[in-house]
Scaffold this motif. Structure first.
Motif, PDB file in Angstrom:
ATOM      1  N   ALA A 232      33.195  43.236  37.426  1.00 48.79           N
ATOM      2  CA  ALA A 232      32.196  44.088  38.076  1.00 48.79           C
ATOM      3  C   ALA A 232      30.912  43.333  38.377  1.00 48.79           C
ATOM      4  O   ALA A 232      30.252  43.599  39.386  1.00 48.79           O
ATOM      5  N   GLN A 233      30.556  42.366  37.534  1.00 51.55           N
ATOM      6  CA  GLN A 233      29.301  41.637  37.712  1.00 51.55           C
ATOM      7  C   GLN A 233      29.440  40.445  38.655  1.00 51.55           C
ATOM      8  O   GLN A 233      28.515  40.132  39.408  1.00 51.55           O
ATOM      9  N   THR A 234      30.580  39.745  38.606  1.00 55.01           N
ATOM     10  CA  THR A 234      30.746  38.517  39.395  1.00 55.01           C
ATOM     11  C   THR A 234      31.535  38.729  40.678  1.00 55.01           C
ATOM     12  O   THR A 234      31.571  37.823  41.526  1.00 55.01           O
ATOM     13  N   LYS A 235      32.197  39.907  40.829  1.00 54.09           N
ATOM     14  CA  LYS A 235      33.051  40.201  41.990  1.00 54.09           C
ATOM     15  C   LYS A 235      34.282  39.302  42.036  1.00 54.09           C
ATOM     16  O   LYS A 235      34.907  39.153  43.085  1.00 54.09           O
ATOM     17  N   ILE A 236      34.636  38.672  40.903  1.00 49.25           N
ATOM     18  CA  ILE A 236      35.857  37.868  40.803  1.00 49.25           C
ATOM     19  C   ILE A 236      36.927  38.716  40.132  1.00 49.25           C
ATOM     20  O   ILE A 236      36.682  39.294  39.072  1.00 49.25           O
ATOM     21  N   ARG A 237      38.084  38.803  40.717  1.00 48.29           N
ATOM     22  CA  ARG A 237      39.128  39.671  40.180  1.00 48.29           C
ATOM     23  C   ARG A 237      39.566  39.232  38.785  1.00 48.29           C
ATOM     24  O   ARG A 237      39.570  38.038  38.464  1.00 48.29           O
ATOM     25  N   SER A 238      39.975  40.245  37.981  1.00 43.74           N
ATOM     26  CA  SER A 238      40.335  39.967  36.588  1.00 43.74           C
ATOM     27  C   SER A 238      41.493  38.982  36.489  1.00 43.74           C
ATOM     28  O   SER A 238      41.517  38.139  35.586  1.00 43.74           O
ATOM     29  N   ARG A 239      42.442  39.056  37.419  1.00 41.97           N
ATOM     30  CA  ARG A 239      43.595  38.142  37.321  1.00 41.97           C
ATOM     31  C   ARG A 239      43.166  36.689  37.544  1.00 41.97           C
ATOM     32  O   ARG A 239      43.738  35.774  36.960  1.00 41.97           O
TER      33      ARG A 239
ATOM     34  N   LEU B 282      41.356  35.651  34.253  1.00 38.41           N
ATOM     35  CA  LEU B 282      42.344  35.334  33.212  1.00 38.41           C
ATOM     36  C   LEU B 282      43.010  33.988  33.495  1.00 38.41           C
ATOM     37  O   LEU B 282      43.269  33.201  32.571  1.00 38.41           O
ATOM     38  N   ALA B 283      43.267  33.693  34.773  1.00 36.70           N
ATOM     39  CA  ALA B 283      43.853  32.400  35.125  1.00 36.70           C
ATOM     40  C   ALA B 283      42.897  31.263  34.776  1.00 36.70           C
ATOM     41  O   ALA B 283      43.328  30.185  34.338  1.00 36.70           O
ATOM     42  N   LEU B 284      41.581  31.470  34.941  1.00 37.46           N
ATOM     43  CA  LEU B 284      40.607  30.442  34.556  1.00 37.46           C
ATOM     44  C   LEU B 284      40.651  30.195  33.057  1.00 37.46           C
ATOM     45  O   LEU B 284      40.661  29.049  32.602  1.00 37.46           O
TER      46      LEU B 284
ATOM     47  N   GLU C 231      43.676  28.393  32.179  1.00 39.63           N
ATOM     48  CA  GLU C 231      43.818  27.163  32.955  1.00 39.63           C
ATOM     49  C   GLU C 231      45.119  27.140  33.755  1.00 39.63           C
ATOM     50  O   GLU C 231      45.801  26.120  33.865  1.00 39.63           O
ATOM     51  N   GLU C 232      45.435  28.301  34.336  1.00 42.32           N
ATOM     52  CA  GLU C 232      46.594  28.409  35.219  1.00 42.32           C
ATOM     53  C   GLU C 232      46.116  28.212  36.651  1.00 42.32           C
ATOM     54  O   GLU C 232      45.954  29.147  37.434  1.00 42.32           O
ATOM     55  N   TRP C 233      45.854  26.967  37.017  1.00 40.24           N
ATOM     56  CA  TRP C 233      45.210  26.659  38.291  1.00 40.24           C
ATOM     57  C   TRP C 233      46.072  27.022  39.489  1.00 40.24           C
ATOM     58  O   TRP C 233      45.560  27.317  40.564  1.00 40.24           O
ATOM     59  N   ASP C 234      47.402  27.015  39.293  1.00 45.95           N
ATOM     60  CA  ASP C 234      48.289  27.350  40.412  1.00 45.95           C
ATOM     61  C   ASP C 234      48.198  28.824  40.798  1.00 45.95           C
ATOM     62  O   ASP C 234      48.630  29.210  41.889  1.00 45.95           O
ATOM     63  N   ALA C 235      47.642  29.660  39.923  1.00 46.82           N
ATOM     64  CA  ALA C 235      47.498  31.089  40.222  1.00 46.82           C
ATOM     65  C   ALA C 235      46.262  31.376  41.063  1.00 46.82           C
ATOM     66  O   ALA C 235      46.054  32.513  41.499  1.00 46.82           O
ATOM     67  N   LEU C 236      45.427  30.360  41.327  1.00 48.56           N
ATOM     68  CA  LEU C 236      44.202  30.534  42.108  1.00 48.56           C
ATOM     69  C   LEU C 236      44.459  30.173  43.564  1.00 48.56           C
ATOM     70  O   LEU C 236      45.387  29.428  43.874  1.00 48.56           O
TER      71      LEU C 236
ATOM     72  N   TYR D 232      38.305  27.208  45.574  1.00 47.96           N
ATOM     73  CA  TYR D 232      38.060  28.506  44.969  1.00 47.96           C
ATOM     74  C   TYR D 232      37.921  28.369  43.448  1.00 47.96           C
ATOM     75  O   TYR D 232      37.069  29.020  42.831  1.00 47.96           O
ATOM     76  N   ALA D 233      38.767  27.531  42.841  1.00 46.74           N
ATOM     77  CA  ALA D 233      38.714  27.362  41.383  1.00 46.74           C
ATOM     78  C   ALA D 233      37.340  26.892  40.941  1.00 46.74           C
ATOM     79  O   ALA D 233      36.749  27.425  40.000  1.00 46.74           O
ATOM     80  N   ARG D 234      36.779  25.918  41.631  1.00 50.42           N
ATOM     81  CA  ARG D 234      35.471  25.401  41.246  1.00 50.42           C
ATOM     82  C   ARG D 234      34.367  26.423  41.478  1.00 50.42           C
ATOM     83  O   ARG D 234      33.427  26.558  40.699  1.00 50.42           O
ATOM     84  N   GLY D 235      34.485  27.200  42.580  1.00 50.27           N
ATOM     85  CA  GLY D 235      33.508  28.258  42.820  1.00 50.27           C
ATOM     86  C   GLY D 235      33.577  29.343  41.765  1.00 50.27           C
ATOM     87  O   GLY D 235      32.541  29.841  41.297  1.00 50.27           O
ATOM     88  N   PHE D 236      34.809  29.722  41.368  1.00 47.96           N
ATOM     89  CA  PHE D 236      34.978  30.725  40.316  1.00 47.96           C
ATOM     90  C   PHE D 236      34.391  30.233  38.985  1.00 47.96           C
ATOM     91  O   PHE D 236      33.755  30.989  38.249  1.00 47.96           O
ATOM     92  N   ILE D 237      34.644  28.958  38.664  1.00 51.25           N
ATOM     93  CA  ILE D 237      34.129  28.408  37.396  1.00 51.25           C
ATOM     94  C   ILE D 237      32.603  28.474  37.374  1.00 51.25           C
ATOM     95  O   ILE D 237      31.989  28.877  36.378  1.00 51.25           O
ATOM     96  N   ARG D 238      31.958  28.074  38.485  1.00 48.41           N
ATOM     97  CA  ARG D 238      30.490  28.118  38.527  1.00 48.41           C
ATOM     98  C   ARG D 238      29.970  29.542  38.352  1.00 48.41           C
ATOM     99  O   ARG D 238      29.017  29.781  37.608  1.00 48.41           O
ATOM    100  N   ALA D 239      30.601  30.510  39.032  1.00 50.65           N
ATOM    101  CA  ALA D 239      30.128  31.890  38.947  1.00 50.65           C
ATOM    102  C   ALA D 239      30.366  32.477  37.556  1.00 50.65           C
ATOM    103  O   ALA D 239      29.469  33.123  36.981  1.00 50.65           O
TER     104      ALA D 239
END
Length: 255
Positions: free
Chosen positions: A25-32, A35-37, A40-45, A50-57
């Motif tokens: 709700a706060q970051t607008k990144i989906r829960s799935r 959870l992949a972050l 460390e299931e990088w293939d699910a991203l 996108y992975a690096r942007g998600f990590i920063r957020a």
């Protein structure tokens, strides 16, 4: 990897006693994706950018150094999966200046040049050396009137090319996929470093997908309002420069 980026994010979230729904709700990144972050299931991203942007957020929301964790992830991917290294924007690499080779004149060419110079001197002396010779009288036009010099018709001002003009400038590292009206890639899924420029491009319309909001974009010379978001975002740019934000499924991927 128990000591990797995912474990750092998961432990920081548990210390703050928040669940994935609240983070979404706060970051607008989906829960799935969250959870992949953590796992460390990088293939699910959707992709490395996108992975690096998600990590920063995600890290920024948890009070961690997002840039450091994203860079740690990049180095880990480069070390263990070199085939997934991020593409480099060719325009950011300065071209090496070419050495110019001095061309040496052949003896024959040198002799011909000297002969031409001497011939020019002889002709000049013959034309201008005789100061006592009267100059040839100028013949007047019929009727004693001077002929008017014909003026070339004025050239019409060039017409502006039809369509829209888009120009991009990265304010920080950002992944970009830009397609023209025919769906052809103009920026084919490249990571632009800070300060890099792309364009201007012309087309009847555009679709663009960005790994984050770290970009300055002008449409027909007018500044477009791109929010400074760490999450992926995309737009459809239509006639007159109108912009419509795209959902995740509508954004181009350049794959």
């Amino acid at each position: 990897m128990e000591s990797g980026v995912g474990k750092t994010l998961r432990e920081a979230r548990r210390r703050r006693r928040v669940d994935l729904a609240e983070v979404e709700a706060q970051t607008k990144i989906r829960s799935r994706f969250l959870l992949a972050l953590e796992n460390e299931e990088w293939d699910a991203l959707p992709g490395e950018a996108y992975a690096r942007g998600f990590i920063r957020a995600y890290a920024g929301y948890l009070g961690l150094d997002g840039a450091r964790l994203a860079e740690e992830h990049r180095r880990d991917v480069a070390a263990h999966r070199p085939q997934e290294r991020l593409p480099v924007d060719p325009s950011a690499t300065p071209a090496r200046p070419r050495r110019r080779r001095r061309r040496q004149l052949s003896p024959r060419l040198l002799a011909a040049l000297v002969s031409l110079v001497l011939l020019g001197i002889v002709v000049a002396v013959g034309l201008y050396g005789g100061g006592d010779s009267p100059s040839a009288p100028q013949r007047a036009a019929p009727g004693g009137e001077a002929r008017a010099t014909a003026k070339a018709p004025p050239q019409a001002a060039p017409r502006p090319k039809p369509g829209l003009s888009v120009h991009l400038t990265a304010t920080a590292e950002v992944w970009v996929c830009l397609l023209d009206a025919g769906g052809e890639p103009l920026v084919n899924g490249l990571v632009l470093p800070s300060g890099a420029e792309a364009g201007p491009f012309r087309s009847g319309s555009f679709t663009i997908s960005l790994g984050n909001g770290e970009v300055s974009m002008t449409v027909n010379g007018q500044q477009a309002g791109i929010p400074a978001t760490p999450s992926p975002i995309g737009y459809a740019i239509g006639a007159g420069g109108t912009m419509r934000e795209l959902s995740e499924g509508e954004r181009p991927t350049c794959t």
